[in-house]
Scaffold this motif. Sequence first.
Motif, PDB file in Angstrom:
ATOM      1  N   MET A  52      -9.351   1.866  11.860  1.00  0.00           N
ATOM      2  CA  MET A  52      -9.709   2.294  10.502  1.00  0.00           C
ATOM      3  C   MET A  52      -8.711   3.356  10.084  1.00  0.00           C
ATOM      4  SD  MET A  52     -13.249   4.032   9.084  1.00  0.00           S
ATOM      5  CE  MET A  52     -14.103   2.505   8.696  1.00  0.00           C
ATOM      6  N   TYR A  53      -8.386   3.375   8.788  1.00  0.00           N
ATOM      7  CA  TYR A  53      -7.409   4.360   8.314  1.00  0.00           C
ATOM      8  C   TYR A  53      -7.901   4.978   7.013  1.00  0.00           C
ATOM      9  CZ  TYR A  53      -2.827   6.511   7.817  1.00  0.00           C
ATOM     10  OH  TYR A  53      -1.810   7.432   7.729  1.00  0.00           O
ATOM     11  N   HIS A  54      -7.838   6.307   6.970  1.00  0.00           N
ATOM     12  CA  HIS A  54      -8.205   7.060   5.764  1.00  0.00           C
ATOM     13  C   HIS A  54      -6.990   7.886   5.352  1.00  0.00           C
ATOM     14  CE1 HIS A  54     -10.010  10.056   3.142  1.00  0.00           C
ATOM     15  NE2 HIS A  54     -11.102   9.316   3.078  1.00  0.00           N
ATOM     16  N   PRO A  55      -6.316   7.522   4.263  1.00  0.00           N
ATOM     17  CA  PRO A  55      -5.065   8.191   3.889  1.00  0.00           C
ATOM     18  C   PRO A  55      -5.166   9.706   3.769  1.00  0.00           C
ATOM     19  CG  PRO A  55      -5.393   6.218   2.571  1.00  0.00           C
ATOM     20  CD  PRO A  55      -6.666   6.435   3.336  1.00  0.00           C
ATOM     21  N   THR A  56      -6.249  10.208   3.152  1.00  0.00           N
ATOM     22  CA  THR A  56      -6.367  11.649   2.939  1.00  0.00           C
ATOM     23  C   THR A  56      -6.476  12.403   4.259  1.00  0.00           C
ATOM     24  OG1 THR A  56      -7.472  11.256   0.826  1.00  0.00           O
ATOM     25  CG2 THR A  56      -7.682  13.459   1.786  1.00  0.00           C
ATOM     26  N   TRP A  57      -7.211  11.852   5.222  1.00  0.00           N
ATOM     27  CA  TRP A  57      -7.423  12.536   6.497  1.00  0.00           C
ATOM     28  C   TRP A  57      -6.224  12.425   7.419  1.00  0.00           C
ATOM     29  CZ3 TRP A  57     -12.855  10.120   7.727  1.00  0.00           C
ATOM     30  CH2 TRP A  57     -13.791  10.628   6.806  1.00  0.00           C
ATOM     31  N   GLN A  58      -5.556  11.275   7.405  1.00  0.00           N
ATOM     32  CA  GLN A  58      -4.574  10.995   8.447  1.00  0.00           C
ATOM     33  C   GLN A  58      -3.123  11.173   8.025  1.00  0.00           C
ATOM     34  OE1 GLN A  58      -7.159   7.388   9.327  1.00  0.00           O
ATOM     35  NE2 GLN A  58      -6.057   7.574  11.252  1.00  0.00           N
ATOM     36  N   ASP A  59      -2.881  11.366   6.727  1.00  0.00           N
ATOM     37  CA  ASP A  59      -1.501  11.545   6.268  1.00  0.00           C
ATOM     38  C   ASP A  59      -1.068  13.012   6.260  1.00  0.00           C
ATOM     39  OD1 ASP A  59      -1.155   8.876   5.990  1.00  0.00           O
ATOM     40  OD2 ASP A  59      -1.389   8.830   3.807  1.00  0.00           O
ATOM     41  N   LYS A  60      -2.024  13.924   6.389  1.00  0.00           N
ATOM     42  CA  LYS A  60      -1.693  15.349   6.340  1.00  0.00           C
ATOM     43  C   LYS A  60      -1.013  15.803   7.630  1.00  0.00           C
ATOM     44  CE  LYS A  60      -5.347  16.858   3.165  1.00  0.00           C
ATOM     45  NZ  LYS A  60      -6.504  17.762   2.991  1.00  0.00           N
ATOM     46  N   ASP A  61      -0.149  16.801   7.492  1.00  0.00           N
ATOM     47  CA  ASP A  61       0.487  17.380   8.672  1.00  0.00           C
ATOM     48  C   ASP A  61      -0.548  18.149   9.484  1.00  0.00           C
ATOM     49  OD1 ASP A  61       2.991  16.414   7.956  1.00  0.00           O
ATOM     50  OD2 ASP A  61       3.462  18.181   6.757  1.00  0.00           O
ATOM     51  N   PRO A  62      -0.447  18.111  10.805  1.00  0.00           N
ATOM     52  CA  PRO A  62      -1.408  18.844  11.639  1.00  0.00           C
ATOM     53  C   PRO A  62      -1.201  20.353  11.540  1.00  0.00           C
ATOM     54  CG  PRO A  62       0.307  17.847  12.999  1.00  0.00           C
ATOM     55  CD  PRO A  62       0.512  17.329  11.607  1.00  0.00           C
ATOM     56  N   LEU A  90       0.848  -1.191   0.000  1.00  0.00           N
ATOM     57  CA  LEU A  90       0.000   0.000   0.000  1.00  0.00           C
ATOM     58  C   LEU A  90       0.880   1.236   0.000  1.00  0.00           C
ATOM     59  CD1 LEU A  90      -2.948   1.030   0.153  1.00  0.00           C
ATOM     60  CD2 LEU A  90      -2.672   1.121   2.641  1.00  0.00           C
ATOM     61  N   GLU A  91       0.696   2.091  -1.008  1.00  0.00           N
ATOM     62  CA  GLU A  91       1.453   3.335  -1.125  1.00  0.00           C
ATOM     63  C   GLU A  91       0.459   4.494  -1.170  1.00  0.00           C
ATOM     64  OE1 GLU A  91       4.060   3.125  -4.480  1.00  0.00           O
ATOM     65  OE2 GLU A  91       5.208   1.416  -3.680  1.00  0.00           O
ATOM     66  N   GLY A  92       0.291   5.160  -0.036  1.00  0.00           N
ATOM     67  CA  GLY A  92      -0.689   6.239   0.044  1.00  0.00           C
ATOM     68  C   GLY A  92      -2.089   5.703  -0.188  1.00  0.00           C
ATOM     69  N   LYS A  93      -2.754   6.196  -1.249  1.00  0.00           N
ATOM     70  CA  LYS A  93      -4.105   5.741  -1.568  1.00  0.00           C
ATOM     71  C   LYS A  93      -4.098   4.687  -2.684  1.00  0.00           C
ATOM     72  CE  LYS A  93      -5.840   9.877  -2.311  1.00  0.00           C
ATOM     73  NZ  LYS A  93      -6.855  10.924  -2.603  1.00  0.00           N
ATOM     74  N   ARG A 131      -7.109   2.163  -6.663  1.00  0.00           N
ATOM     75  CA  ARG A 131      -7.320   3.294  -5.744  1.00  0.00           C
ATOM     76  C   ARG A 131      -8.167   2.839  -4.556  1.00  0.00           C
ATOM     77  NH1 ARG A 131     -10.350   7.135  -7.423  1.00  0.00           N
ATOM     78  NH2 ARG A 131     -11.187   6.048  -9.236  1.00  0.00           N
ATOM     79  N   ILE A 132      -7.774   3.288  -3.387  1.00  0.00           N
ATOM     80  CA  ILE A 132      -8.417   2.871  -2.140  1.00  0.00           C
ATOM     81  C   ILE A 132      -9.057   4.080  -1.458  1.00  0.00           C
ATOM     82  CG2 ILE A 132      -7.990   1.932   0.174  1.00  0.00           C
ATOM     83  CD1 ILE A 132      -7.841  -0.125  -2.046  1.00  0.00           C
ATOM     84  N   GLN A 133     -10.297   3.920  -0.944  1.00  0.00           N
ATOM     85  CA  GLN A 133     -10.949   4.977  -0.174  1.00  0.00           C
ATOM     86  C   GLN A 133     -10.485   4.956   1.289  1.00  0.00           C
ATOM     87  OE1 GLN A 133     -15.236   5.607  -0.825  1.00  0.00           O
ATOM     88  NE2 GLN A 133     -15.159   3.961  -2.330  1.00  0.00           N
ATOM     89  N   TYR A 134     -10.519   3.766   1.886  1.00  0.00           N
ATOM     90  CA  TYR A 134     -10.091   3.592   3.271  1.00  0.00           C
ATOM     91  C   TYR A 134      -9.823   2.119   3.501  1.00  0.00           C
ATOM     92  CZ  TYR A 134     -14.915   2.021   4.091  1.00  0.00           C
ATOM     93  OH  TYR A 134     -16.108   1.346   4.043  1.00  0.00           O
ATOM     94  N   TYR A 135      -9.244   1.787   4.636  1.00  0.00           N
ATOM     95  CA  TYR A 135      -9.086   0.376   4.964  1.00  0.00           C
ATOM     96  C   TYR A 135      -9.172   0.178   6.468  1.00  0.00           C
ATOM     97  CZ  TYR A 135      -4.154   1.292   6.212  1.00  0.00           C
ATOM     98  OH  TYR A 135      -2.995   1.770   6.797  1.00  0.00           O
TER      99      TYR A 135
END
Length: 453
Positions: free
Chosen positions: A228-238, A17-20, A81-85
Amino acid sequence: MICGLVHIFDEDYMFRLEGKELRAEAISNIGKNYIIPSWFEKRPSFDGEYLFGINQITGKKIVFKTAPGEAGFRNTELIIRIQYYLELSSDDKISRIALKADELNYIYNVSNAIEAYSFGEEGTTSCKTKTFEETTSDKEHFICCGKPVDVLFTIYRGIQFNSCTPITLSSSIVFEFEETEDYDFIFRVVGVAKLFISYLCYRRNVHISEIILQSLCEDGKYQNIGTMYHPTWQDKDPEDTKIISKKYIAFEGIKGHVGEILQDLEDGVLYTRHLPEDYKDSKRLDHPKFIMVTAAVEWIAKGLYPDGIEHSKKTEKAIEQVGKELDEKIESTSGKVKDQYKFLRNVLGSDSLSVRINQICKDYEELITPFGKYLYGINNELDNFDYPKISQRIEKQRNNFAHGNLDKDYDVLATLDIILFEKVVYILQLAKYGIEKEKIISEVKRLFGMNFC
Protein backbone atom coordinates in the motif's frame (compact mmCIF):
# COMPACT_ATOMS: atom_id res chain seq x y z
CA MET A 1 6.79 7.41 -11.87
CA ILE A 2 4.08 4.73 -12.22
CA CYS A 3 2.22 4.39 -15.51
CA GLY A 4 -0.14 1.90 -17.06
CA LEU A 5 -3.77 1.20 -17.91
CA VAL A 6 -6.78 2.08 -15.74
CA HIS A 7 -10.53 1.60 -16.22
CA ILE A 8 -12.62 4.79 -15.77
CA PHE A 9 -16.23 5.44 -16.81
CA ASP A 10 -16.45 2.08 -18.59
CA GLU A 11 -13.49 2.98 -20.77
CA ASP A 12 -9.78 2.19 -20.77
CA TYR A 13 -7.39 5.06 -20.00
CA MET A 14 -3.63 5.31 -20.10
CA PHE A 15 -2.36 6.81 -16.84
CA ARG A 16 0.69 8.16 -15.12
CA LEU A 17 0.85 8.91 -11.39
CA GLU A 18 2.49 12.17 -10.32
CA GLY A 19 2.50 12.54 -6.54
CA LYS A 20 -1.16 12.55 -5.48
CA GLU A 21 -2.45 13.20 -9.01
CA LEU A 22 -3.55 10.49 -11.40
CA ARG A 23 -3.32 11.85 -14.94
CA ALA A 24 -5.35 9.71 -17.30
CA GLU A 25 -6.31 9.93 -20.97
CA ALA A 26 -8.82 7.71 -22.75
CA ILE A 27 -7.12 5.49 -25.30
CA SER A 28 -9.72 6.58 -27.84
CA ASN A 29 -8.68 10.22 -27.39
CA ILE A 30 -4.89 9.83 -27.52
CA GLY A 31 -3.39 12.12 -30.14
CA LYS A 32 -6.37 14.45 -30.31
CA ASN A 33 -5.65 18.05 -29.39
CA TYR A 34 -9.11 19.20 -28.37
CA ILE A 35 -10.88 19.56 -25.07
CA ILE A 36 -13.85 17.30 -24.32
CA PRO A 37 -16.81 19.75 -24.63
CA SER A 38 -18.98 17.96 -22.04
CA TRP A 39 -16.33 18.54 -19.38
CA PHE A 40 -17.06 22.28 -19.52
CA GLU A 41 -20.74 21.67 -18.84
CA LYS A 42 -20.17 19.16 -16.04
CA ARG A 43 -16.75 18.21 -14.78
CA PRO A 44 -16.19 14.50 -14.07
CA SER A 45 -16.41 13.95 -10.32
CA PHE A 46 -15.52 11.17 -7.91
CA ASP A 47 -16.82 10.19 -4.51
CA GLY A 48 -14.01 8.12 -3.05
CA GLU A 49 -14.56 5.14 -5.34
CA TYR A 50 -11.84 2.72 -6.47
CA LEU A 51 -10.24 2.68 -9.90
CA PHE A 52 -8.68 -0.59 -11.04
CA GLY A 53 -5.81 -0.93 -13.47
CA ILE A 54 -2.49 -2.53 -14.38
CA ASN A 55 1.03 -1.23 -13.69
CA GLN A 56 2.68 -1.22 -17.11
CA ILE A 57 6.17 -1.80 -15.70
CA THR A 58 5.49 -4.60 -13.18
CA GLY A 59 2.33 -6.07 -14.68
CA LYS A 60 0.72 -6.04 -11.22
CA LYS A 61 -2.86 -5.10 -10.44
CA ILE A 62 -3.18 -1.56 -9.12
CA VAL A 63 -6.08 -0.10 -7.12
CA PHE A 64 -6.47 3.67 -6.71
CA LYS A 65 -8.65 5.20 -3.99
CA THR A 66 -9.95 8.50 -5.36
CA ALA A 67 -10.42 11.64 -3.28
CA PRO A 68 -13.97 13.08 -3.23
CA GLY A 69 -14.50 16.04 -5.54
CA GLU A 70 -14.36 17.15 -9.15
CA ALA A 71 -11.52 16.11 -11.41
CA GLY A 72 -9.40 18.62 -13.24
CA PHE A 73 -8.60 18.36 -16.90
CA ARG A 74 -6.17 19.57 -19.53
CA ASN A 75 -7.22 19.03 -23.11
CA THR A 76 -8.20 15.31 -23.20
CA GLU A 77 -6.37 14.44 -19.97
CA LEU A 78 -8.23 13.93 -16.68
CA ILE A 79 -6.47 14.94 -13.45
CA ILE A 80 -7.82 12.88 -10.53
CA ARG A 81 -6.74 13.33 -6.89
CA ILE A 82 -5.75 10.10 -5.17
CA GLN A 83 -5.87 9.28 -1.42
CA TYR A 84 -3.81 6.09 -1.60
CA TYR A 85 -3.22 3.10 -3.84
CA LEU A 86 -2.39 -0.60 -3.60
CA GLU A 87 -0.26 -2.72 -5.92
CA LEU A 88 -1.18 -6.41 -5.79
CA SER A 89 0.45 -9.49 -7.28
CA SER A 90 -2.42 -11.81 -6.28
CA ASP A 91 -6.20 -11.78 -6.00
CA ASP A 92 -5.95 -13.39 -2.54
CA LYS A 93 -7.68 -11.56 0.28
CA ILE A 94 -5.53 -9.60 2.75
CA SER A 95 -5.25 -10.85 6.31
CA ARG A 96 -2.04 -9.20 7.54
CA ILE A 97 -0.24 -5.85 7.34
CA ALA A 98 3.43 -5.37 8.17
CA LEU A 99 4.35 -1.73 8.49
CA LYS A 100 7.98 -0.60 8.52
CA ALA A 101 9.24 2.80 9.66
CA ASP A 102 12.64 4.21 10.50
CA GLU A 103 11.40 5.02 14.00
CA LEU A 104 10.35 1.43 14.69
CA ASN A 105 13.97 0.26 14.46
CA TYR A 106 14.54 2.09 17.76
CA ILE A 107 11.12 1.77 19.39
CA TYR A 108 11.42 -2.02 18.99
CA ASN A 109 15.19 -2.05 18.94
CA VAL A 110 16.72 -4.13 16.16
CA SER A 111 19.86 -4.71 18.22
CA ASN A 112 17.81 -7.06 20.41
CA ALA A 113 17.82 -9.54 17.52
CA ILE A 114 21.58 -10.12 17.75
CA GLU A 115 22.57 -13.06 19.91
CA ALA A 116 26.32 -13.11 19.27
CA TYR A 117 29.00 -11.79 16.91
CA SER A 118 32.73 -12.29 16.52
CA PHE A 119 35.72 -11.12 14.49
CA GLY A 120 38.34 -13.74 13.65
CA GLU A 121 42.10 -13.08 13.40
CA GLU A 122 42.07 -14.14 9.76
CA GLY A 123 39.39 -11.61 8.81
CA THR A 124 36.36 -13.81 9.30
CA THR A 125 33.26 -12.25 10.80
CA SER A 126 30.17 -13.96 12.13
CA CYS A 127 26.89 -12.67 13.45
CA LYS A 128 24.14 -14.85 14.86
CA THR A 129 20.59 -13.61 15.33
CA LYS A 130 17.99 -14.87 17.74
CA THR A 131 15.05 -16.91 16.50
CA PHE A 132 11.87 -15.38 15.08
CA GLU A 133 10.03 -16.44 18.22
CA GLU A 134 12.58 -14.68 20.43
CA THR A 135 12.32 -11.45 18.42
CA THR A 136 8.54 -11.35 18.15
CA SER A 137 6.40 -9.79 20.86
CA ASP A 138 3.26 -11.29 22.34
CA LYS A 139 0.05 -10.42 20.52
CA GLU A 140 -2.17 -7.70 21.86
CA HIS A 141 -5.63 -6.76 20.67
CA PHE A 142 -7.93 -3.89 19.74
CA ILE A 143 -11.05 -3.24 17.66
CA CYS A 144 -10.84 -1.20 14.46
CA CYS A 145 -13.96 -0.31 12.46
CA GLY A 146 -15.81 -2.94 14.48
CA LYS A 147 -13.39 -5.71 13.50
CA PRO A 148 -10.97 -7.48 15.92
CA VAL A 149 -7.30 -6.89 15.16
CA ASP A 150 -4.21 -8.53 16.68
CA VAL A 151 -1.03 -6.46 16.90
CA LEU A 152 2.57 -7.52 17.48
CA PHE A 153 6.13 -6.36 16.86
CA THR A 154 8.76 -8.38 15.06
CA ILE A 155 12.19 -8.01 13.46
CA TYR A 156 12.77 -8.86 9.81
CA ARG A 157 16.05 -10.18 8.40
CA GLY A 158 17.14 -9.32 4.88
CA ILE A 159 20.09 -9.93 2.54
CA GLN A 160 21.02 -7.54 -0.28
CA PHE A 161 24.19 -8.58 -2.11
CA ASN A 162 24.38 -5.36 -4.13
CA SER A 163 24.41 -3.16 -1.03
CA CYS A 164 27.11 -1.78 1.27
CA THR A 165 25.04 -3.27 4.10
CA PRO A 166 24.24 -6.75 2.72
CA ILE A 167 22.63 -7.98 5.95
CA THR A 168 19.79 -5.85 7.26
CA LEU A 169 17.58 -5.97 10.31
CA SER A 170 14.37 -3.96 10.41
CA SER A 171 11.57 -3.75 12.95
CA SER A 172 7.95 -3.88 11.97
CA ILE A 173 4.57 -3.47 13.60
CA VAL A 174 2.23 -6.19 12.36
CA PHE A 175 -1.58 -6.34 12.29
CA GLU A 176 -3.56 -9.55 11.77
CA PHE A 177 -7.30 -9.83 11.09
CA GLU A 178 -9.93 -11.85 9.25
CA GLU A 179 -9.15 -11.91 5.53
CA THR A 180 -10.72 -9.00 3.69
CA GLU A 181 -10.92 -6.98 0.52
CA ASP A 182 -12.10 -3.90 2.42
CA TYR A 183 -9.29 -1.56 1.48
CA ASP A 184 -10.71 1.33 3.53
CA PHE A 185 -10.49 -0.87 6.64
CA ILE A 186 -6.86 -1.66 5.81
CA PHE A 187 -6.16 2.03 5.29
CA ARG A 188 -7.76 2.84 8.64
CA VAL A 189 -5.56 0.28 10.44
CA VAL A 190 -2.50 1.79 8.78
CA GLY A 191 -3.66 5.29 9.77
CA VAL A 192 -4.03 4.27 13.42
CA ALA A 193 -0.56 2.68 13.27
CA LYS A 194 0.93 5.86 11.85
CA LEU A 195 -0.69 7.97 14.57
CA PHE A 196 0.56 5.47 17.19
CA ILE A 197 4.17 5.87 16.02
CA SER A 198 3.72 9.67 15.90
CA TYR A 199 2.48 9.59 19.50
CA LEU A 200 5.50 7.57 20.60
CA CYS A 201 7.82 10.11 18.94
CA TYR A 202 5.95 13.37 19.71
CA ARG A 203 5.93 14.44 16.06
CA ARG A 204 3.82 13.72 13.02
CA ASN A 205 6.57 13.38 10.40
CA VAL A 206 7.35 9.73 11.09
CA HIS A 207 8.77 8.02 8.02
CA ILE A 208 6.71 5.05 6.82
CA SER A 209 9.16 3.21 4.58
CA GLU A 210 6.98 0.25 3.55
CA ILE A 211 3.43 -1.07 4.00
CA ILE A 212 3.43 -4.78 3.15
CA LEU A 213 0.16 -6.62 2.48
CA GLN A 214 0.06 -10.35 3.16
CA SER A 215 -2.34 -13.29 2.81
CA LEU A 216 -2.63 -16.41 4.93
CA CYS A 217 -1.46 -19.65 3.30
CA GLU A 218 -2.85 -23.13 3.95
CA ASP A 219 0.20 -24.03 6.06
CA GLY A 220 -0.54 -21.17 8.47
CA LYS A 221 2.27 -18.97 7.18
CA TYR A 222 1.91 -15.63 5.44
CA GLN A 223 3.01 -14.59 1.97
CA ASN A 224 3.53 -11.11 0.57
CA ILE A 225 0.91 -10.22 -2.03
CA GLY A 226 1.34 -6.47 -2.39
CA THR A 227 2.02 -3.05 -0.95
CA MET A 228 0.00 0.00 0.00
CA TYR A 229 1.26 3.49 -0.74
CA HIS A 230 0.19 6.85 0.68
CA PRO A 231 1.95 9.75 -1.10
CA THR A 232 1.63 12.25 1.76
CA TRP A 233 3.08 9.88 4.37
CA GLN A 234 5.79 8.21 2.33
CA ASP A 235 7.12 10.96 0.06
CA LYS A 236 8.33 13.20 2.90
CA ASP A 237 11.97 13.27 3.93
CA PRO A 238 12.66 11.48 7.22
CA GLU A 239 13.55 13.34 10.41
CA ASP A 240 17.22 13.72 11.36
CA THR A 241 18.66 10.34 12.36
CA LYS A 242 19.93 11.79 15.65
CA ILE A 243 16.35 12.63 16.63
CA ILE A 244 14.92 9.32 15.41
CA SER A 245 17.49 7.32 17.36
CA LYS A 246 17.23 9.21 20.66
CA LYS A 247 13.76 10.67 21.23
CA TYR A 248 10.99 8.09 21.47
CA ILE A 249 8.98 5.94 23.85
CA ALA A 250 10.31 2.38 23.70
CA PHE A 251 8.21 -0.74 23.33
CA GLU A 252 9.48 -2.04 26.69
CA GLY A 253 7.94 0.99 28.38
CA ILE A 254 4.44 0.26 27.08
CA LYS A 255 4.63 -3.53 26.74
CA GLY A 256 1.27 -5.06 27.58
CA HIS A 257 -0.53 -1.76 26.90
CA VAL A 258 -0.05 -1.40 23.14
CA GLY A 259 -3.56 -2.69 22.41
CA GLU A 260 -5.09 -0.25 24.90
CA ILE A 261 -3.24 2.71 23.38
CA LEU A 262 -4.22 1.71 19.83
CA GLN A 263 -7.84 1.33 20.96
CA ASP A 264 -7.86 4.82 22.45
CA LEU A 265 -6.35 6.22 19.26
CA GLU A 266 -8.96 4.44 17.14
CA ASP A 267 -11.76 5.72 19.39
CA GLY A 268 -10.37 9.27 19.51
CA VAL A 269 -10.00 9.13 23.28
CA LEU A 270 -6.23 9.68 23.43
CA TYR A 271 -5.58 13.37 22.80
CA THR A 272 -3.05 13.90 19.98
CA ARG A 273 -4.08 17.20 18.40
CA HIS A 274 -1.17 18.97 20.06
CA LEU A 275 1.46 16.77 18.36
CA PRO A 276 3.93 18.99 16.45
CA GLU A 277 4.65 18.45 12.77
CA ASP A 278 8.35 17.72 13.29
CA TYR A 279 11.13 18.06 15.86
CA LYS A 280 11.87 21.67 14.90
CA ASP A 281 8.20 22.49 15.36
CA SER A 282 8.24 20.83 18.79
CA LYS A 283 10.85 23.36 19.97
CA ARG A 284 8.73 26.30 18.89
CA LEU A 285 6.49 27.93 21.50
CA ASP A 286 3.76 30.16 20.10
CA HIS A 287 0.15 31.06 20.88
CA PRO A 288 -1.47 28.04 19.13
CA LYS A 289 0.86 25.60 20.87
CA PHE A 290 0.11 27.13 24.27
CA ILE A 291 -3.61 26.75 23.68
CA MET A 292 -3.34 23.19 22.29
CA VAL A 293 -1.28 21.94 25.23
CA THR A 294 -3.72 23.43 27.73
CA ALA A 295 -6.59 21.91 25.70
CA ALA A 296 -4.89 18.53 26.13
CA VAL A 297 -4.72 19.08 29.88
CA GLU A 298 -8.42 19.99 30.05
CA TRP A 299 -9.40 16.96 27.96
CA ILE A 300 -7.42 14.64 30.22
CA ALA A 301 -8.79 16.32 33.36
CA LYS A 302 -12.36 15.61 32.21
CA GLY A 303 -11.48 11.93 32.09
CA LEU A 304 -9.68 11.99 35.43
CA TYR A 305 -12.44 13.91 37.21
CA PRO A 306 -15.73 13.15 35.39
CA ASP A 307 -17.76 14.52 38.30
CA GLY A 308 -15.55 17.59 38.67
CA ILE A 309 -12.99 18.47 41.31
CA GLU A 310 -14.16 17.74 44.83
CA HIS A 311 -14.76 21.01 46.68
CA SER A 312 -14.56 21.74 50.38
CA LYS A 313 -17.80 21.64 52.34
CA LYS A 314 -17.65 25.41 52.73
CA THR A 315 -17.35 25.91 48.97
CA GLU A 316 -20.09 23.39 48.24
CA LYS A 317 -22.42 25.23 50.62
CA ALA A 318 -21.64 28.55 48.93
CA ILE A 319 -22.30 27.07 45.48
CA GLU A 320 -25.62 25.66 46.68
CA GLN A 321 -26.69 29.03 48.12
CA VAL A 322 -25.72 30.98 45.00
CA GLY A 323 -27.51 28.38 42.88
CA LYS A 324 -30.76 28.90 44.75
CA GLU A 325 -30.49 32.67 44.36
CA LEU A 326 -29.80 32.33 40.61
CA ASP A 327 -32.79 30.00 40.22
CA GLU A 328 -35.00 32.63 41.84
CA LYS A 329 -33.62 35.30 39.50
CA ILE A 330 -34.23 33.08 36.47
CA GLU A 331 -37.88 32.61 37.52
CA SER A 332 -38.47 36.30 38.21
CA THR A 333 -36.84 37.80 35.09
CA SER A 334 -37.25 37.58 31.32
CA GLY A 335 -35.51 38.34 28.07
CA LYS A 336 -31.82 39.14 27.95
CA VAL A 337 -31.56 39.48 31.72
CA LYS A 338 -32.92 35.97 32.17
CA ASP A 339 -30.46 34.65 29.59
CA GLN A 340 -27.57 36.14 31.55
CA TYR A 341 -28.76 34.50 34.77
CA LYS A 342 -29.06 31.16 32.93
CA PHE A 343 -25.53 31.53 31.70
CA LEU A 344 -24.25 32.16 35.21
CA ARG A 345 -26.24 29.16 36.47
CA ASN A 346 -24.66 26.87 33.88
CA VAL A 347 -21.09 27.83 34.78
CA LEU A 348 -21.66 27.88 38.54
CA GLY A 349 -19.40 25.37 40.26
CA SER A 350 -17.55 24.43 37.08
CA ASP A 351 -13.83 23.92 37.47
CA SER A 352 -11.44 26.49 36.04
CA LEU A 353 -8.26 25.48 34.25
CA SER A 354 -6.16 26.56 37.24
CA VAL A 355 -8.24 24.41 39.61
CA ARG A 356 -7.82 21.39 37.34
CA ILE A 357 -4.07 21.92 36.95
CA ASN A 358 -3.57 22.36 40.68
CA GLN A 359 -5.50 19.16 41.42
CA ILE A 360 -3.51 17.23 38.81
CA CYS A 361 -0.26 18.43 40.35
CA LYS A 362 -1.40 17.28 43.79
CA ASP A 363 -2.57 13.86 42.59
CA TYR A 364 0.48 13.17 40.40
CA GLU A 365 3.08 15.04 42.41
CA GLU A 366 5.43 12.06 42.62
CA LEU A 367 5.63 11.84 38.82
CA ILE A 368 5.60 15.56 37.98
CA THR A 369 7.98 16.93 40.61
CA PRO A 370 11.21 15.37 39.23
CA PHE A 371 10.58 17.03 35.87
CA GLY A 372 9.61 20.34 37.44
CA LYS A 373 12.64 20.54 39.72
CA TYR A 374 14.95 19.72 36.82
CA LEU A 375 13.37 22.19 34.38
CA TYR A 376 13.04 25.14 36.76
CA GLY A 377 16.37 24.33 38.38
CA ILE A 378 18.45 24.51 35.16
CA ASN A 379 16.75 27.85 34.43
CA ASN A 380 17.53 29.25 37.91
CA GLU A 381 13.80 29.57 38.67
CA LEU A 382 13.43 26.89 41.32
CA ASP A 383 11.78 29.41 43.66
CA ASN A 384 8.96 29.73 41.12
CA PHE A 385 8.32 25.99 40.97
CA ASP A 386 5.10 26.25 42.93
CA TYR A 387 2.00 24.39 41.76
CA PRO A 388 -0.66 27.00 42.76
CA LYS A 389 1.38 29.75 41.08
CA ILE A 390 1.99 27.60 37.98
CA SER A 391 -1.75 26.93 37.76
CA GLN A 392 -2.60 30.61 37.91
CA ARG A 393 0.07 31.63 35.39
CA ILE A 394 -1.02 29.05 32.83
CA GLU A 395 -4.71 29.93 33.15
CA LYS A 396 -4.07 33.67 32.88
CA GLN A 397 -1.83 33.33 29.85
CA ARG A 398 -4.14 30.81 28.13
CA ASN A 399 -7.07 33.18 28.58
CA ASN A 400 -5.10 36.10 27.20
CA PHE A 401 -4.18 34.13 24.10
CA ALA A 402 -7.63 32.61 23.63
CA HIS A 403 -9.51 35.91 24.04
CA GLY A 404 -7.13 37.97 21.90
CA ASN A 405 -5.71 40.00 24.79
CA LEU A 406 -2.35 40.30 23.05
CA ASP A 407 -1.77 43.74 24.55
CA LYS A 408 -1.38 42.13 27.99
CA ASP A 409 2.15 41.61 29.30
CA TYR A 410 3.47 38.10 28.76
CA ASP A 411 4.76 36.38 31.90
CA VAL A 412 7.99 34.69 30.79
CA LEU A 413 7.58 32.10 33.55
CA ALA A 414 4.55 30.82 31.66
CA THR A 415 7.02 29.54 29.07
CA LEU A 416 8.57 27.19 31.62
CA ASP A 417 5.10 26.25 32.83
CA ILE A 418 3.85 25.13 29.42
CA ILE A 419 7.12 23.34 28.63
CA LEU A 420 6.63 21.38 31.84
CA PHE A 421 3.04 20.56 30.93
CA GLU A 422 4.08 19.15 27.57
CA LYS A 423 5.67 16.43 29.69
CA VAL A 424 2.75 16.30 32.11
CA VAL A 425 0.37 15.45 29.25
CA TYR A 426 2.41 12.31 28.51
CA ILE A 427 2.76 11.50 32.21
CA LEU A 428 -1.00 11.57 32.69
CA GLN A 429 -1.71 9.61 29.51
CA LEU A 430 0.77 6.84 30.33
CA ALA A 431 -0.35 6.71 33.96
CA LYS A 432 -3.90 5.98 32.75
CA TYR A 433 -2.73 2.57 31.48
CA GLY A 434 -1.29 1.55 34.83
CA ILE A 435 2.32 1.73 33.65
CA GLU A 436 4.84 1.68 36.50
CA LYS A 437 6.01 5.08 37.74
CA GLU A 438 9.69 4.31 37.06
CA LYS A 439 8.90 3.40 33.45
CA ILE A 440 6.81 6.54 32.92
CA ILE A 441 9.60 8.78 34.17
CA SER A 442 12.21 6.93 32.13
CA GLU A 443 10.21 6.98 28.88
CA VAL A 444 9.17 10.65 29.13
CA LYS A 445 12.77 11.62 29.91
CA ARG A 446 13.99 9.88 26.75
CA LEU A 447 11.18 11.26 24.61
CA PHE A 448 12.05 14.84 25.55
CA GLY A 449 15.82 14.39 25.88
CA MET A 450 15.97 15.23 29.58
CA ASN A 451 18.96 14.01 31.56
CA PHE A 452 18.49 13.93 35.31
CA CYS A 453 18.71 11.28 38.02
